[in-house]
Design a protein around this motif. Structure first.
Motif: not given
Length: 307
Positions: A11, A14-15, A18, A48, A55-56, A102-103, A106
């Motif tokens: 995760e 992903c952050k 993003a 994730t 997540y995206g 990013e979606y 989630k």
């Protein structure tokens, strides 16, 4: 046919992606299976590792096998999150991408009970994903739909086009004056009345921008569920106008756009027809609003109506 994929990541990765800092997805040393099937244009949906949520996604721009030196260079630029420690002789497959999306919603993998590829017997909710799993256009679009990507309505896309046109000093028109985006009536954003439209064919176009001084048109057709051929046909009927033509659609429609653009039947408008990804339109919408706000100090004539 472009192949898409589900990839695993933390995760935190992903952050960072993003935020725009991470630009490279790196596979573990020794991983070879299936990576060559990915290519520029492939969409990778990121799941994730712990929370098991989608997540995206990102679109691949390059697939490359890099040596330890190049890998370290990418890591030193911050493009790789938590880089691996490589031996001088190691090589690693990496995926380059420009933007991570990013979606809005989630979605847990277990929720995709009705999402399958065209050839899979089990839904994605039952898949065991240990590193990478391939998906097709059908599964990708279903994931996007559930995750809220591209949920913008036809009317809200029209609203943004009208607002941008107004901000840039064009006269504007939409064929859908009676429709609304949220509480905003589209007719409230137009400055051209139907009786001021010179051609009946123009009245069918989703959004029209008109530069009255130079007699130039910018014509936009939004393709969400309709056939892209219809938009090309509508544009062809207006080929004698001093106009530029734009298809606004999800990035997944770009291949179809390119195919029709090369069709001999539409050769007369080929060089004047362009594709706008909905994500790019959203960026244009936000950046134009910010620019106009700052540009007001210049007292430009074309911006007088926005002040």
């Amino acid at each position: 046919m472009v192949t898409h994929s589900i990839l695993l990541a933390s995760e935190d990765w992903c952050k960072q992606a993003a935020s725009g800092k991470v630009k490279v997805y790196d596979f573990y040393v020794g991983r070879k299976k299936g990576i060559r099937s990915l290519s520029p244009g492939s969409v990778c949906v990121v799941l994730t590792k712990v929370s098991n949520i989608f997540y995206g996604e990102f679109k691949v721009t390059k697939v490359k096998l890099v040596d330890a030196r190049e890998y370290q260079e990418l890591a030193s630029k911050g493009y790789i999150h938590e880089p691996q420690q490589l031996k001088p002789s190691d090589k690693v497959w990496v995926l380059f991408f420009d933007e991570f999306v990013e979606y809005p919603i989630k979605v847990r993998k277990e929720a995709l009970t009705n999402v399958k590829t065209a050839t899979s017997k089990k839904p994605i909710s039952e898949w065991v994903i240990t590193g990478q799993s391939y998906i097709d256009d059908q599964a990708l679009e279903e994931i996007r739909k559930i995750a809220g990507k591209g949920l913008e309505s036809h009317e809200c896309i029209e609203m943004k086009l009208l607002e941008v046109g107004n901000l840039l000093g064009f006269k504007t028109y939409t064929a859908d004056t009676g429709k609304k985006c949220g509480d905003i009536q589209l007719r409230e954003l137009t400055s051209l009345k139907p009786e001021e439209i010179a051609r009946n064919e123009l009245k069918r176009i989703d959004v029209v921008w008109y530069d009255e001084v130079r007699a130039i048109y910018k014509l936009f057709e939004i393709v969400l569920t309709t056939d892209i051929r219809t938009s090309f046909t509508n544009f062809s009927e207006l080929s004698d106008l001093n106009a530029d033509f734009f298809i606004v659609a999800d990035s997944g429609m770009k291949q179809k756009f390119d195919k029709f653009r090369q069709n001999r039947a539409f050769s007369i408008i080929r060089e004047r027809t362009r594709f706008i990804d909905i994500n790019e339109l959203n960026k244009l919408y936000e950046s134009t609003k910010r620019w106009v706000e700052h540009a007001k100090i210049l007292n430009l004539p074309q911006l007088q109506s926005t002040m």
